[in-house]
Write an enzyme that holds these catalytic residues in place. Structure first.
Site, PDB file in Angstrom:
ATOM      1  N   ARG A  71      39.823  14.856  14.206  1.00 37.85           N
ATOM      2  CA  ARG A  71      40.886  13.897  13.910  1.00 37.85           C
ATOM      3  C   ARG A  71      40.682  12.607  14.690  1.00 37.85           C
ATOM      4  O   ARG A  71      39.880  12.528  15.619  1.00 37.85           O
ATOM      5  CB  ARG A  71      42.255  14.492  14.269  1.00 37.85           C
ATOM      6  CG  ARG A  71      42.415  14.770  15.750  1.00 37.85           C
ATOM      7  CD  ARG A  71      43.861  14.937  16.159  1.00 37.85           C
ATOM      8  NE  ARG A  71      43.979  15.365  17.552  1.00 37.85           N
ATOM      9  CZ  ARG A  71      43.890  14.558  18.598  1.00 37.85           C
ATOM     10  NH1 ARG A  71      43.654  13.279  18.426  1.00 37.85           N
ATOM     11  NH2 ARG A  71      44.026  15.034  19.833  1.00 37.85           N
ATOM     12  N   GLY A  72      41.450  11.580  14.342  1.00 38.46           N
ATOM     13  CA  GLY A  72      41.478  10.363  15.127  1.00 38.46           C
ATOM     14  C   GLY A  72      42.389  10.533  16.330  1.00 38.46           C
ATOM     15  O   GLY A  72      43.081  11.532  16.483  1.00 38.46           O
ATOM     16  N   GLY A  73      42.386   9.524  17.199  1.00 36.10           N
ATOM     17  CA  GLY A  73      43.300   9.521  18.332  1.00 36.10           C
ATOM     18  C   GLY A  73      42.683  10.056  19.608  1.00 36.10           C
ATOM     19  O   GLY A  73      41.556  10.554  19.639  1.00 36.10           O
ATOM     20  N   THR A 122      45.846  14.876  23.297  1.00 36.17           N
ATOM     21  CA  THR A 122      47.252  15.258  23.214  1.00 36.17           C
ATOM     22  C   THR A 122      47.381  16.726  23.597  1.00 36.17           C
ATOM     23  O   THR A 122      46.386  17.440  23.729  1.00 36.17           O
ATOM     24  CB  THR A 122      47.842  15.003  21.823  1.00 36.17           C
ATOM     25  OG1 THR A 122      49.274  15.076  21.891  1.00 36.17           O
ATOM     26  CG2 THR A 122      47.322  15.998  20.789  1.00 36.17           C
ATOM     27  N   HIS A 162      49.310  20.484  22.872  1.00 35.47           N
ATOM     28  CA  HIS A 162      50.077  21.382  22.008  1.00 35.47           C
ATOM     29  C   HIS A 162      50.450  22.607  22.821  1.00 35.47           C
ATOM     30  O   HIS A 162      49.645  23.101  23.630  1.00 35.47           O
ATOM     31  CB  HIS A 162      49.267  21.833  20.788  1.00 35.47           C
ATOM     32  CG  HIS A 162      48.835  20.714  19.907  1.00 35.47           C
ATOM     33  ND1 HIS A 162      49.696  19.742  19.451  1.00 35.47           N
ATOM     34  CD2 HIS A 162      47.621  20.408  19.380  1.00 35.47           C
ATOM     35  CE1 HIS A 162      49.036  18.895  18.687  1.00 35.47           C
ATOM     36  NE2 HIS A 162      47.774  19.278  18.629  1.00 35.47           N
ATOM     37  N   ALA A 187      53.511  13.003  17.889  1.00 36.65           N
ATOM     38  CA  ALA A 187      52.181  12.417  17.744  1.00 36.65           C
ATOM     39  C   ALA A 187      51.655  12.688  16.337  1.00 36.65           C
ATOM     40  O   ALA A 187      51.987  13.710  15.723  1.00 36.65           O
ATOM     41  CB  ALA A 187      51.231  13.013  18.781  1.00 36.65           C
ATOM     42  N   ALA A 219      52.738  16.557  15.548  1.00 36.12           N
ATOM     43  CA  ALA A 219      53.226  17.494  16.563  1.00 36.12           C
ATOM     44  C   ALA A 219      54.517  16.926  17.140  1.00 36.12           C
ATOM     45  O   ALA A 219      54.492  15.886  17.812  1.00 36.12           O
ATOM     46  CB  ALA A 219      52.184  17.694  17.659  1.00 36.12           C
ATOM     47  N   CYS A 275      47.747  10.572  24.458  1.00 33.29           N
ATOM     48  CA  CYS A 275      47.355   9.607  23.422  1.00 33.29           C
ATOM     49  C   CYS A 275      46.709   8.356  24.013  1.00 33.29           C
ATOM     50  O   CYS A 275      46.629   7.322  23.345  1.00 33.29           O
ATOM     51  CB  CYS A 275      48.549   9.223  22.542  1.00 33.29           C
ATOM     52  SG  CYS A 275      49.356  10.641  21.764  1.00 33.29           S
TER      53      CYS A 275
END
Length: 240
Positions: free
Chosen positions: A81-83, A86, A88, A148, A163, A179
């Site tokens: 994914r991008g970003g 993060t 979870h 996010a 999320a 992030c």
């Protein structure tokens, strides 16, 4: 597919799941869709504690030693994914829409903004004002970033997702620059409200607003039926 089928999304509600098997499930669905399996799926779940890094994420944003994270039972995984990095964990509702935008609208900016709108409407149900920031994709409240968003596009098939923080372990956020946003706060639904709504209720509200925003029909599916359909590339029933 008929117009009705094109606008049907199957939702699989899971419990608290390890990250890697759910990522593998996303990959299986994407692979099936690339081969012509026509169904769109929304996975809703919580994860066991994990930090994920986007494909170009800076590992320096993980502040804790990996040995410490291992002791705490927190996995670290780089994904497509991008970003940036993060977190979870339990107390956070994660949604992975695996959608073919040919069935909706071939516009990734629209798709990401619509995902934010789903969360904004869910927050509004609880009297909370949320805003989507396209520069730092996610939903923000006065208390900070509450949701996010990070996605991956493969031939207009979208996966990964959002999320939303309900009541996660806030200690785990201290070991990352979430992030990549230095000095920014993380918000939770419990923190905004001062009380904790039932997680199942929040999930139901997310699904309801997902239907509204993406103008689709959402139908439940169980994991056994979904797994069987993926193996055989079989059709899913249009009624439950």
């Amino acid at each position: 597919m008929s117009d009705a089928a094109e606008r049907t999304v199957w939702v699989l509600n899971l419990g608290v799941e390890a990250y890697r098997p759910v990522l593998e499930l996303q990959h299986r669905i994407v692979a099936a869709k690339k081969e012509g399996w026509p169904y769109d799926v929304l996975l809703l779940l919580e994860h066991e504690p994990v930090y994920t890094l986007g494909r170009h994420a800076d590992e320096s944003y993980i502040l804790a030693d990996r040995a410490l994270l291992a002791e705490q039972g927190i996995d670290v995984i780089r994904v497509e994914r991008g970003g940036e990095v993060t977190y979870h964990g339990p107390g956070q509702i994660v949604g992975y829409p695996i959608l073919d935008l040919s069935h909706f609208r071939k516009d990734i900016r629209w798709y990401i903004g619509a995902m934010g709108d789903v969360i904004i409407r869910t927050l509004a149900d609880y009297g909370i004002h949320g805003e989507f920031d396209p520069k730092y994709p996610g939903v923000w409240t006065s208390g900070g970033k509450i949701c996010a968003v990070g996605v991956k596009n493969e031939r207009w098939i979208m996966y990964h997702g959002f999320a939303m923080n309900i009541d996660p372990n806030m200690e785990h956020w201290k070991w990352i620059v979430a992030c990549g946003l230095v000095g920014k706060s993380v918000a939770t639904l419990k923190g905004e409200l001062g009380w904790l709504p039932p997680a199942d209720e929040v999930r139901q509200r997310i699904v309801s607003h997902f239907e509204e925003v993406y103008t689709c029909r959402v139908l439940p599916i169980d994991q056994v039926s979904l797994d069987a359909a993926l193996v055989s590339r079989a059709a899913l029933p249009m009624s439950v």
